[in-house]
Scaffold this active site. Structure first.
Site, PDB file in Angstrom:
ATOM      1  N   GLN A  95       8.349   1.482   3.402  1.00  0.00           N
ATOM      2  CA  GLN A  95       9.168   1.501   2.143  1.00  0.00           C
ATOM      3  C   GLN A  95       9.449   3.064   1.797  1.00  0.00           C
ATOM      4  O   GLN A  95       8.440   3.526   1.178  1.00  0.00           O
ATOM      5  CB  GLN A  95       8.103   0.920   1.012  1.00  0.00           C
ATOM      6  CG  GLN A  95       8.864   0.553  -0.252  1.00  0.00           C
ATOM      7  CD  GLN A  95       8.153   0.437  -1.497  1.00  0.00           C
ATOM      8  OE1 GLN A  95       6.995   0.564  -1.384  1.00  0.00           O
ATOM      9  NE2 GLN A  95       8.771   0.003  -2.515  1.00  0.00           N
TER      10      GLN A  95
ATOM     11  N   SER B 274     -46.338  30.170  18.371  1.00  0.00           N
ATOM     12  CA  SER B 274     -45.504  30.615  17.338  1.00  0.00           C
ATOM     13  C   SER B 274     -44.591  31.698  17.603  1.00  0.00           C
ATOM     14  O   SER B 274     -45.121  32.625  18.120  1.00  0.00           O
ATOM     15  CB  SER B 274     -46.562  30.871  16.133  1.00  0.00           C
ATOM     16  OG  SER B 274     -46.967  29.736  15.779  1.00  0.00           O
TER      17      SER B 274
ATOM     18  N   ARG C 193     -45.254  40.853  25.365  1.00  0.00           N
ATOM     19  CA  ARG C 193     -45.429  41.787  23.637  1.00  0.00           C
ATOM     20  C   ARG C 193     -46.209  42.941  24.296  1.00  0.00           C
ATOM     21  O   ARG C 193     -46.775  43.036  25.229  1.00  0.00           O
ATOM     22  CB  ARG C 193     -45.822  40.907  22.737  1.00  0.00           C
ATOM     23  CG  ARG C 193     -47.348  40.450  23.204  1.00  0.00           C
ATOM     24  CD  ARG C 193     -47.697  39.360  22.183  1.00  0.00           C
ATOM     25  NE  ARG C 193     -49.213  38.938  22.352  1.00  0.00           N
ATOM     26  CZ  ARG C 193     -49.661  37.998  21.884  1.00  0.00           C
ATOM     27  NH1 ARG C 193     -49.023  36.815  21.554  1.00  0.00           N
ATOM     28  NH2 ARG C 193     -50.904  37.548  22.506  1.00  0.00           N
TER      29      ARG C 193
ATOM     30  N   ARG D  47      -1.464   8.256 -11.275  1.00  0.00           N
ATOM     31  CA  ARG D  47      -2.786   8.305 -12.341  1.00  0.00           C
ATOM     32  C   ARG D  47      -3.972   8.880 -11.499  1.00  0.00           C
ATOM     33  O   ARG D  47      -4.987   9.140 -12.304  1.00  0.00           O
ATOM     34  CB  ARG D  47      -2.820   7.218 -13.185  1.00  0.00           C
ATOM     35  CG  ARG D  47      -1.816   7.040 -14.179  1.00  0.00           C
ATOM     36  CD  ARG D  47      -2.172   6.326 -15.404  1.00  0.00           C
ATOM     37  NE  ARG D  47      -2.288   4.921 -15.189  1.00  0.00           N
ATOM     38  CZ  ARG D  47      -3.167   4.103 -15.371  1.00  0.00           C
ATOM     39  NH1 ARG D  47      -4.248   4.786 -15.966  1.00  0.00           N
ATOM     40  NH2 ARG D  47      -2.828   2.738 -14.942  1.00  0.00           N
TER      41      ARG D  47
ATOM     42  N   ARG E   1     -29.451  17.353  13.143  1.00  0.00           N
ATOM     43  CA  ARG E   1     -27.974  17.546  13.181  1.00  0.00           C
ATOM     44  C   ARG E   1     -27.641  16.728  14.337  1.00  0.00           C
ATOM     45  O   ARG E   1     -28.356  15.962  15.023  1.00  0.00           O
ATOM     46  CB  ARG E   1     -27.448  18.965  13.288  1.00  0.00           C
ATOM     47  CG  ARG E   1     -28.033  19.982  12.281  1.00  0.00           C
ATOM     48  CD  ARG E   1     -27.513  21.327  12.314  1.00  0.00           C
ATOM     49  NE  ARG E   1     -26.426  21.541  12.833  1.00  0.00           N
ATOM     50  CZ  ARG E   1     -26.116  22.615  13.522  1.00  0.00           C
ATOM     51  NH1 ARG E   1     -26.914  23.629  13.522  1.00  0.00           N
ATOM     52  NH2 ARG E   1     -24.862  22.757  14.367  1.00  0.00           N
TER      53      ARG E   1
ATOM     54  N   ASN F  40      -3.427 -10.657 -14.171  1.00  0.00           N
ATOM     55  CA  ASN F  40      -2.710 -11.111 -12.998  1.00  0.00           C
ATOM     56  C   ASN F  40      -3.560  -9.856 -12.028  1.00  0.00           C
ATOM     57  O   ASN F  40      -3.541  -8.790 -12.076  1.00  0.00           O
ATOM     58  CB  ASN F  40      -1.218 -10.506 -12.962  1.00  0.00           C
ATOM     59  CG  ASN F  40      -0.625 -10.343 -11.463  1.00  0.00           C
ATOM     60  OD1 ASN F  40      -1.329 -10.759 -10.632  1.00  0.00           O
ATOM     61  ND2 ASN F  40       0.518  -9.510 -11.498  1.00  0.00           N
TER      62      ASN F  40
ATOM     63  N   ALA G  11       0.750  -1.097   0.073  1.00  0.00           N
ATOM     64  CA  ALA G  11      -0.100  -0.085  -0.150  1.00  0.00           C
ATOM     65  C   ALA G  11       0.891   1.097  -0.005  1.00  0.00           C
ATOM     66  O   ALA G  11       0.394   2.397   0.483  1.00  0.00           O
ATOM     67  CB  ALA G  11      -0.857   0.152   1.109  1.00  0.00           C
TER      68      ALA G  11
ATOM     69  N   TYR H 270     -36.206  26.386  15.203  1.00  0.00           N
ATOM     70  CA  TYR H 270     -34.912  25.912  15.490  1.00  0.00           C
ATOM     71  C   TYR H 270     -34.819  25.409  16.850  1.00  0.00           C
ATOM     72  O   TYR H 270     -35.131  26.316  17.884  1.00  0.00           O
ATOM     73  CB  TYR H 270     -33.787  27.038  15.392  1.00  0.00           C
ATOM     74  CG  TYR H 270     -32.406  26.638  15.913  1.00  0.00           C
ATOM     75  CD1 TYR H 270     -31.781  25.461  15.226  1.00  0.00           C
ATOM     76  CD2 TYR H 270     -31.731  27.123  16.763  1.00  0.00           C
ATOM     77  CE1 TYR H 270     -30.294  25.083  15.635  1.00  0.00           C
ATOM     78  CE2 TYR H 270     -30.379  26.688  17.349  1.00  0.00           C
ATOM     79  CZ  TYR H 270     -29.766  25.703  16.711  1.00  0.00           C
ATOM     80  OH  TYR H 270     -28.698  25.411  17.299  1.00  0.00           O
TER      81      TYR H 270
END
Ligand code: UD1
Ligand code: MG
Length: 466
Positions: free
Chosen positions: A78, A408, A443, A20, A336, A172, A14, A369
């Site tokens: 190697q 909401s 509010r 290439r 997520r 081969n 390996a 979210y």
């Protein structure tokens, strides 16, 4: 001939550059079916029962070791990649006695463990063995010339072949069973007088055959086991084959795949019976899907777990998420990492959930979210709700009790807690804890200015005339 019983060790080559591929990554780390090429070869060698595994690394060695570091192997360096023969020669100093070496190419991933066992058996009956296949388009693979006794006569590399040799369809596969220490004597004699200027392992086999060694040819039962990866087209072809095998296996086991040609399922993904998969679904990593689920068009799931009878509506994205039985997700939902949905929870369109636990039967159906949040069973999260979990420096937790109604467009400024059965009024910014059963309303009071619309029209007309 009586069979030998040498201990078998696998050697995986390996270290090569894989020129290439034109890649900054080592070739053997390129993936098919969601796993590096080298991991496929290692798995086959292990399943074949090899006592010891050597992996010869060189080009990008640190990267290879880092990615497959968990593997129990001996890494052999190697430092200069002078060819496959030179690569195998590096193993000699690590061996402690005679052995049958199962020499494998790190870029030939589809080899099966049964093939490897058979290859070793064949070698033990003679001197050595190599795997061959007949391919209609042998491309860059080495061509195999057979001797009178149907053993190997010689291997000719594609670049060194005459026109006549190039026409040979027997290749081969780069998979061998070779006895040590004998093979090392042949490696020591190698020359580099070839097109690549390298020490070819194949030349050592040719030399062994010329010296009267029996190198038996093992015909691969499935010729795709001989496919090697030398460029990106080879990689794509093998990827397609892995995908085909995976979808075939799933269908055989009772999964409906409406259009396997446009469905991506990585190798380690598990799917239960009677699950239906629509076109353009992609399932990857350690994903596990239960039985009776429906994954609709364009669903993308990675490293996630779904229970039974979960329905995922079109174009939803799940990454590192968990959903228990009978959940309904999407369309266009995003779960997520750390998103956990208990049984029967629903997450609808344009809802994002991160590191949050939604209790049984929770509904968050539109445009919300939820981050770093716990939601108790049967609570309802209204459209446009945001858990404001980040203050610019740190993340904070939102705790929502059971049977809560979050109106909401409520902004829940974390850290904040909403008690069981509480309600928040639509449009409220909630930054103080809400006691159980309370209404939190934040509010300004609405004013109705009577006759205002008519007066505006009159005012505009008046303005135009002046
Ligand atoms: C090689 C064979 C070819 C065979 C094919 C099968 C030789 C000379 N040729 O060709 O007959 O048909 O495999 O796929 O062996 N490697 C090293 N060190 C090196 C060079 C290569 O470890 O110095 C490794 C590579 O990382 C790769 C494997 O050996 O995993 C094969 O090398 P590659 O360059 O791909 O050889 P091929 O041209 O495919
Ligand atoms: Mg190759």
């Amino acid at each position: 001939m009586a069979g030998r019983a040498l201990p078998t060790s696998a050697v995986i080559l390996a270290a090569g550059k894989g020129t290439r591929m034109h890649s900054s990554r080592p070739k053997v780390l390129h993936q098919v079916g969601g796993k590096p090429l080298l991991a496929w070869v290692l798995r086959a060698a292990r399943e074949a029962g090899c006592q010891h595994l050597f992996v010869v690394v060189g080009h990008g060695a640190d990267e290879v070791r880092a990615e497959l570091g968990a593997e129990d192997v001996t890494w052999v360096e190697q430092n200069d990649q002078l060819g496959t023969g030179h690569a195998l020669a590096q193993v000699e100093r690590h061996l402690e006695g005679p052995a049958m070496l199962l020499v494998l190419s790190g870029d030939v991933p589809l080899v099966s463990s049964t093939t490897l066992v058979d290859l070793v058996d064949l070698a033990n009956r003679g001197w050595g063995a190599m795997a061959v296949a007949e391919l209609p388009d042998p491309g860059s693979l080495g061509r195999v010339v057979t001797g009178a006794n149907s053993n190997l006569e010689r291997i000719v590399e594609a670049l060194d072949a005459t026109a006549e040799e190039s026409a040979i369809k027997w290749v081969n596969a780069g998979l061998y069973a070779l006895p040590a220490p004998e093979i090392f004597a042949h490696l020591a004699d190698l020359e580099t007088d070839n097109a690549k200027g390298e020490f070819y392992l194949t030349d050592a086999l040719t030399a062994a055959a010329a010296a009267g060694r029996e190198v038996a040819l093992f015909t691969l039962p499935d010729s795709s086991e001989a496919w090697g990866v030398n460029d990106r087209r080879d990689l794509a072809r093998i990827q397609q084959e892995v995908l085909r095998r995976k979808t075939d296996q799933l269908m055989a086991a009772g999964v409906t795949i409406l259009d396997p040609g446009v469905t991506t399922v990585e190798w380690d993904v598990e799917i239960g019976t009677d699950t239906v998969i629509h076109p353009q679904v992609s399932l990857s990593g350690s994903t596990r899907i239960g039985s009776g689920c429906v994954l609709n068009q364009g669903v993308w799931i990675r490293d996630s777990t779904l229970g039974d009878n979960v329905s995922v509506e079109p174009y939803s994205v799940l990454d590192g998420a968990e959903a228990s039985d009978s959940c309904r997700i999407g369309p266009f939902a995003r779960l997520r990492p750390g998103a956990v949905l208990l049984a029967g929870a629903r997450v609808g369109n344009f809802v994002e959930v991160k590191n949050s636990r939604l209790g049984e039967g929770v509904k968050a159906n539109h445009l919300a979210y939820l981050g770093d949040t716990t939601v108790g069973a049967e609570s309802n999260v209204g459209a446009g709700v945001v858990t404001c979990n980040y203050d610019g420096q740190a993340k904070h937790h939102t705790e929502i009790g059971r049977n809560v109604f979050i109106g909401s467009d409520t902004m829940l400024v974390a850290p904040v807690e909403v008690g069981d059965d509480a309600v928040t009024a639509a449009g409220s910014v909630v930054n103080k804890d809400v006691p159980p059963g309370a209404l939190a309303i934040e509010r300004t009071e609405q004013r109705n200015i009577l006759g205002w619309a008519k007066r505006r029209i009159a005012w505009r007309k008046n303005k135009k005339n002046t």
